[in-house]
Design a protein around this motif. Structure first.
Motif, short mmCIF file in Angstrom:
data_model
loop_
_atom_site.label_atom_id
_atom_site.label_comp_id
_atom_site.label_asym_id
_atom_site.label_seq_id
_atom_site.Cartn_x
_atom_site.Cartn_y
_atom_site.Cartn_z
N VAL A 297 1.03 -1.15 0.16
CA VAL A 297 0.17 0.24 -0.16
C VAL A 297 0.37 1.44 0.25
CG1 VAL A 297 -1.55 1.35 1.38
CG2 VAL A 297 -1.34 -1.42 1.13
N LEU A 298 1.93 0.78 0.82
CA LEU A 298 2.80 2.35 1.02
C LEU A 298 3.50 2.64 -0.13
CD1 LEU A 298 3.69 4.57 2.49
CD2 LEU A 298 5.88 3.24 2.84
N VAL A 299 4.49 1.41 -1.52
CA VAL A 299 4.66 1.78 -2.51
C VAL A 299 3.46 2.40 -3.49
CG1 VAL A 299 5.84 0.52 -4.35
CG2 VAL A 299 6.45 0.02 -2.00
N PHE A 300 2.30 1.92 -3.50
CA PHE A 300 1.43 2.02 -4.65
C PHE A 300 0.98 3.56 -3.87
CE2 PHE A 300 -3.06 3.15 -5.31
CZ PHE A 300 -2.97 2.53 -6.37
N VAL A 301 0.84 4.72 -3.10
CA VAL A 301 0.53 5.41 -2.70
C VAL A 301 1.47 6.49 -2.52
CG1 VAL A 301 -0.45 6.99 -0.66
CG2 VAL A 301 -1.59 5.02 -0.56
N LEU A 302 2.29 5.93 -2.71
CA LEU A 302 3.76 7.35 -2.72
C LEU A 302 3.97 7.29 -4.02
CD1 LEU A 302 6.91 6.06 0.21
CD2 LEU A 302 4.41 7.98 0.28
N PRO A 303 4.11 6.63 -5.08
CA PRO A 303 3.88 7.46 -6.82
C PRO A 303 2.46 8.22 -6.45
CG PRO A 303 4.51 4.90 -6.24
CD PRO A 303 4.49 5.54 -4.99
N LEU A 304 1.59 8.36 -6.09
CA LEU A 304 0.48 8.30 -6.54
C LEU A 304 0.48 10.19 -6.00
CD1 LEU A 304 -2.05 8.11 -7.67
CD2 LEU A 304 -3.11 7.11 -5.60
N VAL A 305 1.08 10.15 -4.34
CA VAL A 305 1.34 11.71 -4.42
C VAL A 305 1.90 12.16 -5.61
CG1 VAL A 305 1.92 13.20 -2.24
CG2 VAL A 305 0.40 10.79 -2.22
N ALA A 306 3.30 11.86 -5.11
CA ALA A 306 4.17 12.17 -6.62
C ALA A 306 3.48 12.07 -7.97
CB ALA A 306 5.57 11.45 -6.18
N LEU A 307 2.53 11.90 -8.26
CA LEU A 307 2.14 12.13 -9.70
C LEU A 307 1.17 13.53 -9.42
CD1 LEU A 307 1.00 11.22 -12.67
CD2 LEU A 307 -0.55 10.53 -11.85
N VAL A 308 0.67 12.80 -7.99
CA VAL A 308 -0.26 14.71 -8.00
C VAL A 308 0.64 15.44 -7.09
CG1 VAL A 308 -1.95 16.10 -6.27
CG2 VAL A 308 -2.22 13.25 -6.80
N ILE A 309 1.22 15.82 -7.43
CA ILE A 309 2.80 17.02 -6.44
C ILE A 309 2.90 17.36 -7.90
CG2 ILE A 309 4.07 17.52 -5.52
CD1 ILE A 309 4.08 15.63 -3.30
N LEU A 310 3.30 16.89 -9.10
CA LEU A 310 4.28 16.92 -10.22
C LEU A 310 3.46 17.40 -11.25
CD1 LEU A 310 7.76 14.29 -9.80
CD2 LEU A 310 6.84 17.14 -9.13
N TYR A 311 2.52 17.00 -11.69
CA TYR A 311 1.54 16.73 -12.44
C TYR A 311 0.72 18.04 -12.73
CZ TYR A 311 -2.17 16.24 -16.10
OH TYR A 311 -2.54 16.01 -17.32
N ALA A 312 0.06 17.95 -11.19
CA ALA A 312 -1.31 19.42 -11.24
C ALA A 312 -0.20 20.25 -11.42
CB ALA A 312 -2.24 19.48 -9.98
N PRO A 313 1.05 20.90 -10.66
CA PRO A 313 1.61 22.38 -11.38
C PRO A 313 1.96 22.60 -12.42
CG PRO A 313 2.42 21.35 -9.59
CD PRO A 313 1.76 19.98 -10.19
N ALA A 314 2.41 21.42 -13.55
CA ALA A 314 2.46 21.50 -14.58
C ALA A 314 1.75 21.92 -15.45
CB ALA A 314 2.92 19.99 -15.10
N VAL A 315 0.35 22.37 -15.29
CA VAL A 315 -0.42 22.52 -16.34
C VAL A 315 -1.12 23.86 -15.80
CG1 VAL A 315 -2.48 21.87 -17.09
CG2 VAL A 315 -1.08 20.27 -16.97
N SER A 316 -1.59 24.07 -14.93
CA SER A 316 -1.90 25.35 -14.44
C SER A 316 -0.89 26.31 -14.39
CB SER A 316 -2.23 25.22 -12.74
OG SER A 316 -0.94 24.64 -11.73
N ALA A 317 1.19 25.88 -13.97
CA ALA A 317 2.07 26.89 -14.22
C ALA A 317 2.20 27.41 -15.81
CB ALA A 317 3.39 26.68 -13.69
#
Length: 268
Positions: free
Chosen positions: A30-50
């Motif tokens: 679960v930890l290995v699954f969630v950490l990449p998911l949070v990393a995707l959220v952190i890195l993808y959202a600013p890429a578009v909104s910036a």
């Protein structure tokens, strides 16, 4: 992305297919699954909104948005939703893979709700960081650099004081509260037993509780800043007090007059 998540689940699935003390890999899964998911959220959202606002400035189309019938808050909300929609679809599609942990007993429904709440709040907060930087930048390149600097500083920076000062019990409550600014701390607080320290001096809130408060307050502040900039850009309302002509006879009569017959009166 989904195939990679499925591969991780199959790779870390325990042989006995049961969560127990001897099968700690289920919690790790679960930890290995969630950490990449949070990393995707952190890195993808600013890429578009910036680049959403500064891109309009570079194309000389930003002023045209305010010349339309859209209100400034509608423009801001539309830009934010455009940046988050695809990301939220990815997060939603990951849920069927995530619920495989239910069959092992490694994660509860309550923890699942909290994890996806952290992802939703983080996507909104990261998107607003990029939107704020975009509104105050003159080029897309500079906006991307500044946005990722702030996002990485928010994700990694709060860990440094805790690493340096956690050996002193006096500083633990303070550095723990500061470390909770990172979404990675919030996820770790939910999934890693003993992650939140104990203190005899004061009561310490879990990192995920503190993070939700920080991210919620930060989102409101950033949204207010972007909205204020949009209203300043829009200027005073134009023709808000004039009567809208919607009488069919009057519109038909105006079409026959110069120069009204050259344009569509309904679009004036």
């Amino acid at each position: 992305y989904l195939l990679a998540l499925v591969g991780v689940v199959l790779w870390m699935w325990p042989d006995q297919a049961l969560f127990s003390v001897a099968a700690q890999s289920t919690r790790s899964m679960v930890l290995v699954f969630v950490l990449p998911l949070v990393a995707l959220v952190i890195l993808y959202a600013p890429a578009v909104s910036a680049t959403s606002i500064v891109g309009e400035k570079e194309n000389n189309s930003y002023d045209l948005l305010f010349a339309s019938r859209l209100r400034p808050w509608e423009i801001v909300v539309g830009k934010l939703l455009a940046a988050l929609l695809v990301l939220l679809i990815f997060v939603a599609f990951s849920f069927p893979v995530f619920v495989s942990g239910f069959f092992l007993g490694s994660v509860s429904i309550q923890e699942t709700v909290r994890i996806y709440a952290i992802c939703a709040v983080t996507s909104r907060f990261s998107g607003l960081i990029g939107l704020t930087v975009s509104a105050r930048s003159s080029s897309s390149y500079a906006a991307l650099l500044r946005t990722y600097f702030f996002v990485l500083l928010l994700g990694i920076g709060p860990w440094l004081p805790y690493i340096l000062l956690s050996s002193n019990s006096f500083w633990i409550p303070m550095v723990h509260s500061f470390r909770a600014l990172s979404p990675l701390s919030a996820v770790s607080s939910l999934l890693i037993p003993g992650f939140d320290p104990q203190s005899t001096i004061t009561e310490i809130q879990p990192a995920w509780v503190l993070y939700l408060g920080y991210a919620g307050a930060g989102s409101l502040i950033l949204f207010g800043v972007v909205l204020l900039d949009a209203y300043k850009m829009a200027g005073p309302p134009v023709r808000r007090t004039e009567k809208v002509i919607d009488d069919p006879k009057e519109l038909s009569r105006r079409r026959k007059r110069f120069p009204f017959y050259l344009i569509d009166p309904d679009r004036r």
